[in-house]
Scaffold this motif. Structure first.
Motif, PDB file in Angstrom:
ATOM      1  N   GLU A   1      -8.584   1.195   7.978  1.00  0.00           N
ATOM      2  CA  GLU A   1      -7.960   2.130   7.045  1.00  0.00           C
ATOM      3  C   GLU A   1      -8.941   2.632   5.992  1.00  0.00           C
ATOM      4  OE1 GLU A   1      -3.327   1.275   6.374  1.00  0.00           O
ATOM      5  OE2 GLU A   1      -4.606  -0.445   5.969  1.00  0.00           O
ATOM      6  N   LEU A   2      -8.720   3.883   5.594  1.00  0.00           N
ATOM      7  CA  LEU A   2      -9.535   4.455   4.515  1.00  0.00           C
ATOM      8  C   LEU A   2      -9.005   3.980   3.169  1.00  0.00           C
ATOM      9  CD1 LEU A   2     -10.208   8.245   5.177  1.00  0.00           C
ATOM     10  CD2 LEU A   2     -11.847   6.378   5.078  1.00  0.00           C
ATOM     11  N   PHE A   3      -7.672   3.819   3.099  1.00  0.00           N
ATOM     12  CA  PHE A   3      -7.042   3.427   1.844  1.00  0.00           C
ATOM     13  C   PHE A   3      -6.380   2.068   2.001  1.00  0.00           C
ATOM     14  CE2 PHE A   3      -7.092   8.045   1.996  1.00  0.00           C
ATOM     15  CZ  PHE A   3      -7.900   8.280   0.896  1.00  0.00           C
ATOM     16  N   THR A   4      -6.776   1.133   1.161  1.00  0.00           N
ATOM     17  CA  THR A   4      -6.306  -0.231   1.351  1.00  0.00           C
ATOM     18  C   THR A   4      -5.442  -0.759   0.210  1.00  0.00           C
ATOM     19  OG1 THR A   4      -8.495  -0.879   0.578  1.00  0.00           O
ATOM     20  CG2 THR A   4      -8.083  -1.020   2.949  1.00  0.00           C
ATOM     21  N   ASP A   5      -5.157   0.063  -0.803  1.00  0.00           N
ATOM     22  CA  ASP A   5      -4.214  -0.406  -1.824  1.00  0.00           C
ATOM     23  C   ASP A   5      -3.217   0.694  -2.220  1.00  0.00           C
ATOM     24  OD1 ASP A   5      -5.664   1.226  -3.495  1.00  0.00           O
ATOM     25  OD2 ASP A   5      -6.336  -0.353  -4.848  1.00  0.00           O
TER      26      ASP A   5
ATOM     27  N   GLN B   1     -14.113  16.582  -5.549  1.00  0.00           N
ATOM     28  CA  GLN B   1     -14.457  15.265  -4.993  1.00  0.00           C
ATOM     29  C   GLN B   1     -15.357  15.369  -3.771  1.00  0.00           C
ATOM     30  OE1 GLN B   1     -10.346  14.365  -4.160  1.00  0.00           O
ATOM     31  NE2 GLN B   1     -10.458  12.604  -5.520  1.00  0.00           N
ATOM     32  N   ASP B   2     -15.467  16.590  -3.241  1.00  0.00           N
ATOM     33  CA  ASP B   2     -16.172  16.778  -1.980  1.00  0.00           C
ATOM     34  C   ASP B   2     -17.682  16.771  -2.193  1.00  0.00           C
ATOM     35  OD1 ASP B   2     -16.599  17.202   0.659  1.00  0.00           O
ATOM     36  OD2 ASP B   2     -15.188  18.859   0.834  1.00  0.00           O
TER      37      ASP B   2
ATOM     38  N   TYR C   1      -2.385   7.884  -5.123  1.00  0.00           N
ATOM     39  CA  TYR C   1      -3.287   8.885  -5.679  1.00  0.00           C
ATOM     40  C   TYR C   1      -3.427  10.067  -4.714  1.00  0.00           C
ATOM     41  CZ  TYR C   1      -7.666  10.619  -7.803  1.00  0.00           C
ATOM     42  OH  TYR C   1      -8.633  11.383  -8.391  1.00  0.00           O
TER      43      TYR C   1
ATOM     44  N   ASP D   1      -2.451   1.937  -5.152  1.00  0.00           N
ATOM     45  CA  ASP D   1      -2.968   2.916  -6.112  1.00  0.00           C
ATOM     46  C   ASP D   1      -3.628   4.100  -5.400  1.00  0.00           C
ATOM     47  OD1 ASP D   1      -2.086   1.443  -8.192  1.00  0.00           O
ATOM     48  OD2 ASP D   1      -4.054   0.855  -8.965  1.00  0.00           O
ATOM     49  N   SER D   2      -4.487   3.795  -4.442  1.00  0.00           N
ATOM     50  CA  SER D   2      -5.214   4.891  -3.808  1.00  0.00           C
ATOM     51  C   SER D   2      -4.332   5.678  -2.843  1.00  0.00           C
ATOM     52  CB  SER D   2      -6.486   4.389  -3.118  1.00  0.00           C
ATOM     53  OG  SER D   2      -6.214   3.338  -2.246  1.00  0.00           O
TER      54      SER D   2
END
Lengths: 194, 104
Positions: free
Chosen positions: A107-111, A66-67, A117, A113-114
């Motif tokens: 925030e980097l992640f807002t749900d 992913q990087d 993950y 699911d992520s």
């Protein structure tokens, strides 16, 4: 003139990255800006004196796959400053910060699911690492069970492996505690996603 | 396990909707913020991960890469999944309205 710096030693387990973010946020509020990290157990955090400010800090664990350049570009576009990185197992931990507008947390992640993950990714990679370490440890027990056998070449080899064996054990305990924490975190995340 | 995407998460729904036109990650973020009257602020990490999942499932495809930014657009399959989701939402809305009447 070089600005004043200080180092803080602190230990966070793998699943405690949100606590780590909160720690860095609090330090910035207290006028200490996070600039670098040195690995180890515990980890060393380096800070630089600054004006007290409200910044959000976020950690992301990015696997090699992913990087990509587009990942870093997207985060930069979204206003995140990349501070430093920390090599993890099969991937890299990145530290980002962003100034808070009107005291609102960024925030980097807002749900769910992520968020889940990320936990799953950590469970898989660190889980495999844990299995590998356990194999090494099992092998170590087998070698050492023969006794140290004095100062022969083989004896020295055994002492060296004893040192390696015990340091491996510390890492293993650290990873295992983190994995257990991740497992609980995943359970909680699942309950919340209803 | 294949991800069915229906029911769809709010994140996936709005990303697919944004990609009816070609956009890059940050473009999606701004667009979603705009059409939801700043209610939904998608995190950059969430967008990146969801784009990867949607691309893998064939619902979107990359159109170009410019200055390290990847641009995406919805595929035919993506459009049909989006339509399916829309009819599901219509049903939710209709059922809710029938039960609750025209309360606000």
């Amino acid at each position: 003139m070089k600005s004043e710096r200080k180092r803080v030693k602190k230990m966070f387990f793998i699943h405690q990255y949100e606590k780590e973010e909160a720690f860095l946020h609090k330090m910035r509020l207290g006028g200490w800006k996070f600039v670098n990290i040195k690995r180890g157990i515990p980890t060393t955090y380096e800070f630089e004196k600054c004006e007290p400010e409200s910044y959000s800090y976020c950690l992301d664990y990015v696997t090699e796959q992913q990087d990509t350049e587009s990942y870093h570009q997207l985060l930069q576009d979204a206003g995140w400053e990349e501070l430093c990185s920390y090599p993890g197992v099969g991937g890299t931990w990145y530290y980002f910060s962003k100034k808070q507008e009107l005291g609102q947390k960024e925030e980097l992640f807002t749900d769910h699911d992520s968020k889940e993950y990320l936990v799953n990714r950590l469970l898989v990679t660190y889980g495999l690492y844990c299995i590998l370490l356990m194999c090494l440890e099992a092998n170590g027990i087998r070698i050492l069970s023969g006794g140290l056998g004095g100062w022969s070449f083989l004896g020295v080899l055994k002492i060296v492996s004893l040192v390696l064996f015990s340091s491996c054990l510390v890492v293993l305990a650290y990873v295992e505690a983190g994995l257990f924490g991740l497992y609980l975190k995943r359970k909680k995340e699942k309950q919340q996603s209803l | 396990m294949k991800h069915t995407f229906i029911p769809m998460s709010e994140t996936a729904y709005y990303i697919l909707l944004s990609l009816v036109e070609e956009r890059h990650g940050y473009g999606i973020m701004q667009y979603v913020n705009e059409i939801t009257n700043e209610r939904l602020k998608l995190g950059a990490g969430t967008i990146y991960g969801t784009l990867g999942k949607l691309e893998k499932a064939g619902l979107i495809s990359m159109t170009k890469e410019e200055e390290k930014r990847k641009y995406y657009q919805i595929t035919e399959e993506g459009t049909s999944v989006l339509r399916e989701e829309l009819s599901r939402i219509r049903e939710l809305y209709k059922a809710g309205k029938e039960v609750l009447g025209n309360e606000k």
